[in-house]
Design a protein around this motif. Structure first.
Motif, mmCIF file in Angstrom:
data_model
loop_
_atom_site.group_PDB
_atom_site.id
_atom_site.type_symbol
_atom_site.label_atom_id
_atom_site.label_comp_id
_atom_site.label_asym_id
_atom_site.label_seq_id
_atom_site.Cartn_x
_atom_site.Cartn_y
_atom_site.Cartn_z
ATOM 1 N N THR A 1 54.952 60.641 21.779
ATOM 2 C CA THR A 1 53.632 60.733 22.697
ATOM 3 C C THR A 1 53.545 61.157 23.977
ATOM 4 O OG1 THR A 1 52.798 58.950 20.537
ATOM 5 C CG2 THR A 1 51.422 59.643 23.019
ATOM 6 N N LEU A 2 54.739 60.801 24.330
ATOM 7 C CA LEU A 2 54.866 61.033 25.743
ATOM 8 C C LEU A 2 54.892 62.400 25.835
ATOM 9 C CD1 LEU A 2 56.586 57.937 26.969
ATOM 10 C CD2 LEU A 2 54.919 58.811 27.975
ATOM 11 N N PRO B 1 59.877 52.006 14.196
ATOM 12 C CA PRO B 1 59.296 53.539 14.288
ATOM 13 C C PRO B 1 58.783 54.220 14.647
ATOM 14 C CG PRO B 1 59.271 52.060 12.029
ATOM 15 C CD PRO B 1 59.855 51.744 13.534
ATOM 16 N N GLU B 2 57.596 52.676 16.145
ATOM 17 C CA GLU B 2 56.774 52.490 16.823
ATOM 18 C C GLU B 2 57.326 53.241 18.171
ATOM 19 O OE1 GLU B 2 57.646 50.075 15.391
ATOM 20 O OE2 GLU B 2 55.484 48.592 14.851
ATOM 21 N N SER C 1 65.064 56.030 27.163
ATOM 22 C CA SER C 1 65.062 54.797 25.977
ATOM 23 C C SER C 1 63.633 55.325 25.284
ATOM 24 C CB SER C 1 65.015 53.627 26.298
ATOM 25 O OG SER C 1 64.777 53.048 26.728
ATOM 26 N N PHE C 2 62.735 56.218 26.081
ATOM 27 C CA PHE C 2 61.518 55.426 25.370
ATOM 28 C C PHE C 2 60.803 54.832 24.819
ATOM 29 C CE2 PHE C 2 62.932 60.658 26.023
ATOM 30 C CZ PHE C 2 60.692 60.935 25.633
ATOM 31 N N GLY C 3 61.225 53.917 25.996
ATOM 32 C CA GLY C 3 60.560 52.122 26.182
ATOM 33 C C GLY C 3 59.761 51.554 26.711
ATOM 34 N N ALA C 4 59.391 50.713 26.302
ATOM 35 C CA ALA C 4 58.367 50.189 27.495
ATOM 36 C C ALA C 4 57.897 50.605 28.813
ATOM 37 C CB ALA C 4 58.302 48.492 28.294
ATOM 38 N N GLU D 1 50.910 53.899 26.949
ATOM 39 C CA GLU D 1 52.224 52.503 26.427
ATOM 40 C C GLU D 1 52.960 52.502 25.719
ATOM 41 O OE1 GLU D 1 52.756 50.668 28.418
ATOM 42 O OE2 GLU D 1 50.958 49.416 29.588
ATOM 43 N N HIS D 2 53.953 51.992 25.362
ATOM 44 C CA HIS D 2 54.242 51.807 23.839
ATOM 45 C C HIS D 2 54.176 50.922 22.892
ATOM 46 C CE1 HIS D 2 58.255 51.044 21.608
ATOM 47 N NE2 HIS D 2 58.389 51.332 22.348
#
Lengths: 552, 425
Positions: free
Chosen positions: B92-93, B84-85, B53-56, B198-199
């Protein structure tokens, strides 16, 4: 008589389609008995001891000949050739097959009949005086209002799942022949000081395991406000009637536990909101419905006296029938005729297909196409010319329907009992038959005079035993059927509940016990005309107790 | 379907299930890297995809992927509803870890046009929203693999409390959960130890991050996924329903029990639960006695809420406040208990309540018409035959009414007294 308009016909047709769908789902096994039960009950279909029982509504006990012929057809085609008239003035068939019921309903549709709300916790068939529209002593024919109430209560969305069943009775006469004080709501037509006619409302009467005499909740309600007032009572009952215990769910318990004064206040508060609203009955609508019940075209004939003494001398059975089975009519030259369904040794209320057809024929020819059913399980021809009585009687003799015993000891109300009913603890019909045989002799019955015996096979009191002058209640104790005897009940305006005098009797002992009560009565009456119930009121329990149980 | 499964010989289902049990015994609980390496090299032999999910928390699993094979396919569900973040964080990741095969999956535009033309489906029917944006696109891709790897962890929700390293799904695929036994602290320690970015929303209090409309901040001490679909009786989006090898529910049929405006929809409301705060709940039917006892708190609560009136409750007590509720639920504890009909009529006719009036409890097909006439506008229905009759529009009922009931039925003078046929509506 009321006739369906397009709306009524379409309504019943829709309901038929709905119930047929439900029956067929059950027949195909798509729903189980638990799921089917509430649906069938709302349509008058019970599961009895041996089979399904199907109960058909006869609104306020009024039938046309065509309708009675259709019932005869159903009896022959789908039952065992007979039907059973009930104390709710309905008819029930005891042996239909489930898969035949939709067809039976279709047949009923053809003659503007149905089985809607003959069961279930909803407003049931409204009963009235069987002589309504004919009786000399009535101030108003209650049937137009009964029809309006029938319509109002049909599939009423708010009151289809009441705490318990709900029964209305109405009378237009001060002489109560409809037992209004033993109904959830009883209505009596009364005249106010201004000379207008309205309704006196009684609430919370009932029999069953907690018999209660109704209390008067309002002395006068105008025609136009009657629906609003009744809806107010029903709403209070629907909200506050007990639902935790089936045996305490009737409105009589609410009246008893709340107190009539507090309940009246609650109803009045609701009525204050509803009065003058959408339920206000326009005079035009009352007139429209009343037109259906307009008097038939009576002939203008001179009042004829029936000379019972002379007739008895000439033909005793005919004279005796005239003496007992005729009721005075508001129109000179006419009478109402009670057709007894209590032949000696018969099952009270049973009527064969042939008998139904015979009565239908008589109704058509001699009673302006009208037949009534009484809550005492007899039939009535309401408008018979005195001049036709002999002919009518002769036909009744041919049909085996000429018992001249209306109101006599053998004219008993009897529930179906353990022979049919899954609730019963004891048999009722064989007890009635034994008593009937015991007192079969016409002269013996006449000597005894007015005496109402009512028999129930269990505490639910479908046979109205509490209000019999002599009541018999079948109970089951340690595997034995026992019969408790009560004395002093009265279903009329002088409403009273009978007293239990002592232990019960086994079936064989019952006729002799009744005989002893009768002897005690005859020994104490002051004149031959003093009826049993009046002697009882004058002398009390003691002599009857002694007659039943001795001096011990 | 199972031909991609890289066991040596075709397996019978029970045998495969046994092997899964065995696999789950091979690794230390915290040996996430060992689990993933074994899954990729031995069990699934590159016939495997990663879903993130490219989450936290996602950086941990993706870091493990980067250690084992940067070419492994990593799927990201671009639902069109992300913060958007989150989209920035994907970039980024990907860059930071050198992932070589990140694939963005988008919903079928035809589905979006058809089912969510105004982009509000998340609000009216969140299950369906997840279905067209997540389950459908992912199912189509996952069908090409023998298994997939998720970042799910036991601690995340009560429902995930029994999550193993390896699961066999009902369609014979293997789901691998290397981080099953990681706690929140383990995840954060891992991120710190490996210097993972970090997210951007993590610092703002977000702990489990999904689509923007259905994600809220999580309070101290709350279940980390409590911020997802908050207020709804929903814990999973649908792509993970099949955990533990249990038979999956068809996602489309998930708990759509509310019949309203001619169709079954997902119910935005939930029932009151023990310990709920009357001042803070949202989309909750607050029982009448709870409301009466906490009237000020409920009236100060800014969220949409409902009121539950049980059979036997006195609606008079709340008559003046009915308009404050978005929904009033009238309870029918048994079909044979008819008190709710009076309650409904009083609400709609006497107190002029105009919001959603719903029937809850024992709601069966033979009562629907009566309820409607008394003012009920929505039905919570679980009875299968009744659902079927409503869904197919085959409710057999009586549509001619003798009595004037309800404010909508009443117009006097427009029909013969007491009567109403359908054509005179």
């Amino acid at each position: 008589m009321y006739r369906y308009d397009e709306f009524d016909a379409a309504f019943v047709q829709e309901r038929t389609a709905q119930f047929t769908d439900q029956v067929m789902r059950r027949v195909r096994g798509e729903i189980n008995e638990d799921q089917f039960r509430p649906l069938r009950l709302m349509n008058g279909l019970y599961l009895q001891l041996h089979a399904y029982m199907f109960r058909i509504a006869i609104p306020y006990g009024t039938l046309r000949s065509k309708q009675l012929r259709k019932l005869a057809f159903l009896a022959r085609a789908y039952d065992r050739g007979y039907g059973h008239f009930t104390t709710r003035t309905n008819i029930q068939f005891n042996w239909p097959r489930l898969s035949d019921v939709p067809k039976m309903i279709e047949h009923l549709n053809e003659v503007e009949m149905h089985s809607i709300q003959t069961s279930g916790n909803c407003i049931r068939n409204i009963s009235t005086d069987q002589f309504a529209g004919a009786a000399a002593d009535e101030i108003i024919d209650p049937r137009p209002m009964a029809e309006i109430l029938r319509q109002w209560s049909s599939l009423h969305p708010e009151f289809s799942y009441l705490p318990r069943k709900f029964k209305f009775a109405m009378t237009g006469s001060a002489n109560d022949r409809a037992a209004i004080k033993f109904h959830d709501i009883g209505m009596k037509a009364v005249t106010n000081p201004a000379g207008e006619i309205g309704w006196e409302i009684w609430v919370g009467g009932g029999l069953g395991r907690t018999p209660m005499i109704a209390k008067m909740i309002r002395g006068y309600v105008e025609h136009e406000n009657l629906l609003a007032y009744l809806e107010s009572i029903l709403r209070v009952y629907n909200r506050y009637g007990r639902r935790d215990n089936k045996w305490k769910a009737r409105i009589k318990i609410l009246v008893h536990e709340t107190g009539i004064d507090k309940l009246r206040d609650e109803v009045e508060a609701e009525y204050a909101q509803m009065k003058g609203g959408v339920l206000t009955l326009p005079q035009a609508e009352l007139d429209r419905i009343s037109a259906y019940f307009a008097e038939p075209p009576f002939e203008l004939v001179n009042a004829t006296q029936i000379d019972v003494v002379k007739e008895k001398a000439a033909d005793a059975p005919y004279g005796e029938w005239l003496e007992r089975n005729i009721h005075s009519h508001k129109h000179p030259g006419y009478v109402s005729v009670t057709i007894s369904l209590k032949p000696i040794g018969g099952a009270p209320g049973d009527c064969t297909a042939e008998q139904m057809e015979a009565v239908a024929e008589l109704g058509e020819r001699y009673s302006f196409d009208e037949i009534r059913v009484t809550h005492e399980q007899n039939l009535v021809l309401p408008h018979v010319r005195i001049a036709d009585l002999r002919t009518v009687y002769d036909r009744l003799v041919e049909a085996g329907l000429a018992s001249g015993n209306a109101g006599l000891i053998t004219d008993m109300i009897t529930c179906p009992g353990l022979d049919f009913c899954s609730l019963a603890n004891a048999r009722s019909i064989p007890i009635a038959q034994a008593i009937s045989h015991k007192f079969a002799a016409p002269e013996r019955q006449r000597e005894i005079g007015n005496l109402k015996i009512k028999i129930s096979g269990c505490i639910n009191a479908c046979g109205h035993h509490h209000v019999g002058h002599i009541g018999i209640l079948g109970v089951e104790k340690k595997g034995t059927e026992l019969y408790q005897i009560t004395v002093g009940g009265d279903a009329t305006e002088a409403a009273a509940l009978g007293d239990t005098l002592g232990h019960g009797f086994v079936a064989d002992e019952v006729p002799a016990a009744i005989e002893r009560l009768v002897e005690a009565y005859i020994a104490r009456r002051e004149t031959a005309d003093e009826p049993f119930i009046e002697v009882y009121r004058r002398v009390g329990d003691a002599p009857f107790k002694e007659a039943l149980y001795g001096n011990a | 379907m199972s031909t991609n499964l890289a066991f040596d010989v075709p397996e019978s289902a029970p045998r495969r299930a046994l092997q899964i049990v065995a696999l789950n015994g091979l690794f230390d609980e915290m040996d996430a890297e060992g689990v993933l390496r074994h899954a990729v090299s031995e069990v699934l032999r590159e016939d495997v995809a990663i879903v993130s999910s490219f989450g936290a928390d996602s950086a941990v699993l993706l870091h493990l992927v980067s250690l084992i094979d940067r070419r492994l396919p990593v799927y990201f569900l671009e639902t069109g509803k992300h913060f958007p973040e989150t989209l920035t964080y994907v970039e980024t990741l990907t860059r930071h870890l050198g992932l070589a095969n990140v694939r963005w999956l988008r919903p079928d535009p035809k589905d979006v046009t058809r089912f969510d033309p105004r982009g509000e489906l998340w609000e009216s029917d969140p299950d369906s929203c997840c279905h067209i944006r997540k389950t459908e696109p992912l199912d189509a891709e996952i069908a090409n693999f023998g298994g997939w790897v998720t970042g799910r962890k036991r601690y995340q929700t009560a429902e995930r409390g029994v999550l193993p390293h390896f699961e066999l799904t009902s369609d014979d695929r293997i789901k691998v959960n290397p981080l099953a036994y990681f706690s929140d602290a383990d995840v954060n320690a891992y991120k710190r130890a490996h210097g993972l970015p970090e997210h951007p929303l993590f610092a703002k209090g977000y702990r489990s991050i999904g689509c923007a409309p259905c994600t809220t901040v999580v309070a101290e001490g709350e279940d980390p996924r409590a911020g997802r679909w908050r207020g709804l009786n929903k814990k999973e989006c649908g792509i993970h329903f099949d955990f533990n090898g249990a038979i999956a529910k068809p996602v489309a049929a998930v708990e759509k029990t509310l019949f309203k405006d001619g169709k079954f929809i997902a119910d935005p409301f939930r029932a009151w639960a023990e310990g709920d705060d009357p001042a803070a709940v949202r989309y909750t039917h607050i029982p009448l006695e709870m409301f009466v006892a906490n009237r000020a708190a409920v009236l100060g609560n800014p969220h949409p809420n409902g009121l539950l009136i049980r059979a036997g409750d006195a609606i008079e007590e709340v008559a003046a406040d009915l308009g404050r509720f978005a929904s009033v639920a009238v309870e029918f504890p048994k079909f044979s208990d008819g008190r709710g009909y009076t309650t409904a009529r009083l609400a709609s006719e006497r107190y002029h309540y105009a919001g959603e009036l719903r029937a809850v409890g024992d709601v069966l097909m033979d009562q629907i018409t009566l309820m409607r006439r008394c003012g009920i506008t929505a039905f919570v229905v679980v009875h299968p035959a009744t659902r079927k009759a409503l869904e197919t529009g085959t409710l057999v009922t009586v549509n001619r009414y003798y009595q004037p009931i309800g404010s909508a039925e009443v117009p006097v003078g427009t029909r013969p007294f007491l009567r109403k046929a359908p054509e005179t509506v």
